[in-house]
Design an enzyme around this catalytic site. Structure first.
Site, PDB file in Angstrom:
ATOM      1  N   TYR A   1      64.368  85.650 -22.955  1.00  0.00           N
ATOM      2  CA  TYR A   1      65.166  85.888 -24.150  1.00  0.00           C
ATOM      3  C   TYR A   1      65.524  87.364 -24.221  1.00  0.00           C
ATOM      4  O   TYR A   1      64.658  88.216 -24.025  1.00  0.00           O
ATOM      5  CB  TYR A   1      64.369  85.481 -25.396  1.00  0.00           C
ATOM      6  CG  TYR A   1      65.073  85.748 -26.706  1.00  0.00           C
ATOM      7  CD1 TYR A   1      66.235  85.065 -27.034  1.00  0.00           C
ATOM      8  CD2 TYR A   1      64.554  86.659 -27.619  1.00  0.00           C
ATOM      9  CE1 TYR A   1      66.871  85.296 -28.251  1.00  0.00           C
ATOM     10  CE2 TYR A   1      65.184  86.898 -28.840  1.00  0.00           C
ATOM     11  CZ  TYR A   1      66.344  86.211 -29.144  1.00  0.00           C
ATOM     12  OH  TYR A   1      66.968  86.440 -30.352  1.00  0.00           O
TER      13      TYR A   1
ATOM     14  N   ASP B   1      64.189  94.290 -19.467  1.00  0.00           N
ATOM     15  CA  ASP B   1      64.120  94.109 -20.912  1.00  0.00           C
ATOM     16  C   ASP B   1      62.648  94.219 -21.305  1.00  0.00           C
ATOM     17  O   ASP B   1      61.892  93.251 -21.200  1.00  0.00           O
ATOM     18  CB  ASP B   1      64.712  92.750 -21.316  1.00  0.00           C
ATOM     19  CG  ASP B   1      64.649  92.543 -22.824  1.00  0.00           C
ATOM     20  OD1 ASP B   1      64.013  93.366 -23.515  1.00  0.00           O
ATOM     21  OD2 ASP B   1      65.227  91.551 -23.311  1.00  0.00           O
TER      22      ASP B   1
ATOM     23  N   LYS C   1      60.814  96.555 -30.741  1.00  0.00           N
ATOM     24  CA  LYS C   1      59.503  96.177 -31.268  1.00  0.00           C
ATOM     25  C   LYS C   1      58.537  97.367 -31.462  1.00  0.00           C
ATOM     26  O   LYS C   1      58.671  98.074 -32.443  1.00  0.00           O
ATOM     27  CB  LYS C   1      58.919  95.037 -30.433  1.00  0.00           C
ATOM     28  CG  LYS C   1      59.868  93.819 -30.517  1.00  0.00           C
ATOM     29  CD  LYS C   1      59.320  92.502 -30.065  1.00  0.00           C
ATOM     30  CE  LYS C   1      60.274  91.404 -30.505  1.00  0.00           C
ATOM     31  NZ  LYS C   1      60.920  90.650 -29.454  1.00  0.00           N
TER      32      LYS C   1
HETATM   33  C1  LIG Z   1      62.476  90.333 -29.439  1.00  0.00           C
HETATM   34  C2  LIG Z   1      63.182  90.493 -28.167  1.00  0.00           C
HETATM   35  C3  LIG Z   1      64.528  90.882 -28.106  1.00  0.00           C
HETATM   36  C4  LIG Z   1      65.381  91.005 -29.338  1.00  0.00           C
HETATM   37  O1  LIG Z   1      64.953  91.999 -30.197  1.00  0.00           O
HETATM   38  P1  LIG Z   1      65.433  91.926 -31.725  1.00  0.00           P
HETATM   39  O2  LIG Z   1      64.909  93.200 -32.300  1.00  0.00           O
HETATM   40  O3  LIG Z   1      64.821  90.702 -32.303  1.00  0.00           O
HETATM   41  O4  LIG Z   1      66.910  91.861 -31.718  1.00  0.00           O
HETATM   42  C5  LIG Z   1      65.075  91.141 -26.876  1.00  0.00           C
HETATM   43  N1  LIG Z   1      64.364  90.989 -25.745  1.00  0.00           N
HETATM   44  C6  LIG Z   1      63.081  90.600 -25.763  1.00  0.00           C
HETATM   45  C7  LIG Z   1      62.323  90.493 -24.476  1.00  0.00           C
HETATM   46  C8  LIG Z   1      62.459  90.323 -26.971  1.00  0.00           C
HETATM   47  O5  LIG Z   1      61.208  89.868 -26.975  1.00  0.00           O
END
Ligand SMILES: *Cc1c(COP(=O)(O)O)cnc(C)c1O
Length: 429
Positions: free
Chosen positions: A143, A238, A266
């Protein structure tokens, strides 16, 4: 009893789609109503009915110091007294950028944004501009936020609801996205043989945590590094979850791989909305106003969010923090494994650093498809019974449990005991 939670939820569904501001909070996957929370204290959450829970959601990762950490509260307080936003530079943004650079060597320059989604969206745009190519490789079950072009087989939220992609995303926007199984060397090789000259970037969660925690196979990340280099594509890590979770230098430090671009989020916001993307200066210098790739944000680098982020990273940089997290998470893992062994259950426990998933399957889980072999009905019952025992787990099979520095031996022991009792009862019934 959660009488007030229920009442708030009934109101919420009339005012907010599904009653929640992010889908997985709705607890539909675990056949429950969401719990409404009043406050957090360290490793604990207290709901609006006064029930107390040990929290393993930790706001889905940001709260590595636990809830309401005094340093974060103090920093946020003092920052907010000076004003909530200026729409102009502050020195604290520079300090956060320098701090990130000093921890993550692949990042020579970094741009702050407001969410992980913004970070991945911007990194993809930049990679396409830099390589002058269109195609993006992503992996099933990874994701990367709700970016249109990446919303294909994108992990927990979608898996939970069985939506392969999302209506409202024109095919044209995902037409350049190649979706491959994670950990599959051959499929990646084939994709590059066929489209090598058209691939702008591979974007990957170095340790996927959005289909449950799945470790990369030995050499997989190195392989991605080499094949992208060979074909002139960029490698985008990511690290929105793994950044500052697997150590100060994230998964790239943990596995010793240097990506071209990194997305963060995060933890670097300490519970306030922050994201970031960064990498080689040569690439980052293409971002406006230095270069032609447009990306902007009214509240980007917001002083209060930056204050929370800096406080978090400074706490994490103190000696022994990751060792403590490792010890706690390992105790949790061992405890659950022992319970499974004792009860003769074939389920799988995956853990990397302070992220853990208990998969309700006897199959080996190496990618999205094998993760889907999990018995989500059983997980739903497990989640409900754990909640009754005062343990708040992520309300989906395909998520990571997060251990924070506010968790202690006692919380871990109580959790393991609850896991044992719940599984035993489920097994008997
Ligand atoms: C949470 C997450 C996102 C998206 O971040 P948001 O602040 O919710 O937009 C993107 N990549 C990964 C791996 C994530 O866990």
């Amino acid at each position: 009893m959660r009488i007030r939670s229920k009442a708030f939820y009934e109101k919420a569904i009339k005012a907010i789609p599904g009653g929640v501001n992010s889908p997985v909070r709705a607890c539909k996957a675990v056949k429950s109503d969401p719990v409404f929370f009043e406050k957090g204290e360290g490793a604990y959450l207290i709901d609006v009915d006064g029930n107390r829970y040990i929290d393993y959601v930790c706001s889905w990762g940001p709260l590595i110091l636990g809830h309401a950490h005094p340093e974060i509260i103090a920093n946020v307080y003092f920052a907010s007294k000076k004003g909530t936003s200026f729409g102009a530079p502050t020195w604290q943004e520079v300090e956060l950028a320098e701090f990130i650079k000093s921890c993550v060597p692949s990042i020579e320059k970094v741009r702050l944004v407001n969410s992980g989604t913004e970070a991945t969206m911007s990194a993809i745009r930049l990679a396409r501009a830099y390589t002058k190519r269109k195609k993006i490789v992503k992996f099933e079950g990874c994701y990367h936020g709700h970016v249109d072009s990446l919303l294909v087989k994108a992990g927990s939220g979608l898996a939970t609801f069985g939506i392969p992609a999302s209506p409202g995303v024109p095919e044209e926007l995902t037409a350049h996205t190649l979706n491959l199984p994670y950990n599959d060397f051959e499929k990646v090789e084939e994709a590059f043989k066929q489209y090598g000259e058209e691939i702008a970037a591979v974007i990957v969660e170095p340790v996927p945590a959005n289909m449950g925690v799945i470790p990369p196979k030995e050499g997989f990340l190195q392989f991605l590094r080499e094949i992208t280099q060979k074909y002139g594509a960029l490698l985008i890590f990511d690290e929105v979850i793994t950044g500052f979770r697997l150590g100060l230098s994230g998964a790239q430090g943990f596995y010793g791989i240097t990506p071209d671009l990194t997305c963060l989020g995060k933890i670097i916001g300490g519970g306030l909305p922050v994201g970031a993307y960064g990498g080689k200066a040569e690439i980052m210098d293409m971002v406006a106003p230095e270069g032609p790739v447009y990306q902007a944000g009214t509240l980007s680098g917001n002083p209060i969010a930056v204050a929370a982020g800096l406080a978090t990273l400074k706490e994490l940089a103190k000696p022994g923090t990751y060792e403590k997290l490792e010890a706690l998470a390992s105790k949790l893992e061992e405890g659950i494994k022992e319970a499974l062994k004792d009860l003769d259950l074939p389920y799988r426990v995956h853990r990397i650093a302070s992220m853990l998933t208990l998969f309700f399957t006897d199959k080996e889980v190496i990618n999205f498809e094998t993760a889907l072999s999990s018995d989500t009905e059983k997980f739903a019952i497990f989640w409900q019974k754990m909640l009754e025992k005062g343990i708040y787990l992520p309300p989906s099979q395909f998520e990571a449990w997060f251990v924070s520095l506010a968790h202690g031996e006692e919380e871990i022991e109580n959790t393991v005991e609850a896991v044992y009792k719940v599984l035993k009862k489920m097994h008997k019934d």
